[in-house]
Write a protein that holds these residues in place. Structure first.
Motif, short mmCIF file in Angstrom:
data_model
loop_
_atom_site.label_atom_id
_atom_site.label_comp_id
_atom_site.label_asym_id
_atom_site.label_seq_id
_atom_site.Cartn_x
_atom_site.Cartn_y
_atom_site.Cartn_z
N ALA A 34 -4.10 9.94 -3.26
CA ALA A 34 -3.46 10.76 -4.00
C ALA A 34 -3.68 11.68 -4.24
N MET A 74 7.25 4.37 -4.76
CA MET A 74 6.54 3.82 -3.40
C MET A 74 7.37 2.86 -2.57
N MET A 99 -4.28 4.77 -3.46
CA MET A 99 -2.40 4.66 -3.58
C MET A 99 -2.36 4.62 -1.91
N ARG A 126 -9.23 0.14 -4.09
CA ARG A 126 -7.89 0.23 -5.40
C ARG A 126 -7.60 -1.48 -5.43
N ILE A 181 2.38 6.05 -8.51
CA ILE A 181 1.04 5.19 -8.59
C ILE A 181 1.78 4.82 -10.12
N TYR A 184 4.58 2.24 -10.02
CA TYR A 184 4.83 0.44 -9.24
C TYR A 184 4.55 -0.28 -9.52
#
Length: 254
Positions: A34, A74, A99, A126, A181, A184
């Motif tokens: 991000a 996304m 991200m 992530r 994000i 999503y």
């Protein structure tokens, strides 16, 4: 598939093409975190040799695409990128951090439906896609709190935070990335069949090892997880080790 209309810019805008190789058989498409841009991965080129070429992905709203609006969805973004990658001649490898890991995952899914399966998916920093991150919304935090959150992540050189004009330019794009994000949500689909390699930092409070292990549940293929020293941006210090894993994966396939 997303019901949003897709407006694809010139395919050349998606990729940093400075590192393309006429002899490469595999392209490693690298997706930013991000607020990040394709330039973050430029230094990785020294580790790309032989059959692999480095292809940093440039998202709208930054770099040479600063004038474009930032993406909001996304899955729609993944569809646009997958359509562009599908037209490329080389075998596909995807790498994404934070991200970018989720974006790379969704692009992998879309490429499967296009008949251009990804050879290997590499993700870092992530938790597995089934886990919502961030746990609470941050994109609409007041400016001081939002900037402190970015500082805590280590998302930019500290000198960036000392220039209000630069922050004013970048802030809408960074907030838009975090909003994307936050919106999503994982959707159930058949498992991937490609191998997945994952990394996390041992001092990253947002990405515990247990949350990274869930990536193994997203594929019927091989899964490996490595824990490296460092915080959320541990990869900056460990790019050579990450790229050794990429090259080793390709040697096994070949």
């Amino acid at each position: 598939m997303s019901s949003y209309p897709i407006h694809r810019p010139d395919a050349r805008l998606w990729f940093d093409r400075r590192f393309r190789s006429a002899t490469a058989t595999h392209s490693l498409y690298c997706f930013p975190f991000a607020g990040g841009s394709a330039t973050y991965y430029a230094d990785w080129v020294k580790h790309c040799t032989g059959p692999i070429e480095l292809v940093p992905v440039q998202l709208p709203g930054r770099g040479g695409r600063m004038a474009e609006p930032s993406a909001k969805d996304m899955v729609q973004l993944a569809e646009e990128i997958a359509e562009t990658i599908a037209a490329e001649p080389t075998q596909v490898l995807l790498y994404g951090h934070s991200m970018g890991a989720i974006l790379a995952f969704e692009v992998t899914r879309r490429l499967r439906t296009l008949g251009r399966p990804v050879q290997h998916l590499f993700v870092s920093g992530r938790p597995t896609p089934t886990i919502v991150r961030p746990p609470t919304p941050v994109s609409d935090l007041p400016r001081p709190e939002f900037i402190q959150m970015l500082r805590d992540y280590g998302a930019a050189d500290q000198t960036v935070f000392e220039h209000d004009e630069l922050l004013d330019l970048l802030m809408p794009m960074i907030r838009a990335d975090f909003a994307m994000i936050e919106n999503y949500r994982y959707r159930q689909e058949p498992l991937l069949s490609c191998p997945i390699s994952a990394w996390c930092g041992d001092a990253d409070p947002e990405v515990p090892v247990a949350a990274m292990r869930g990536w193994g549940d997203q594929t019927s293929g091989e899964f490996t997880l490595s824990v490296l020293p460092g915080g959320h941006f541990f990869l900056t210090e460990h790019q050579a080790e990450i790229m050794r894993t990429v090259h080793a994966a390709i040697r096994r396939v070949r």
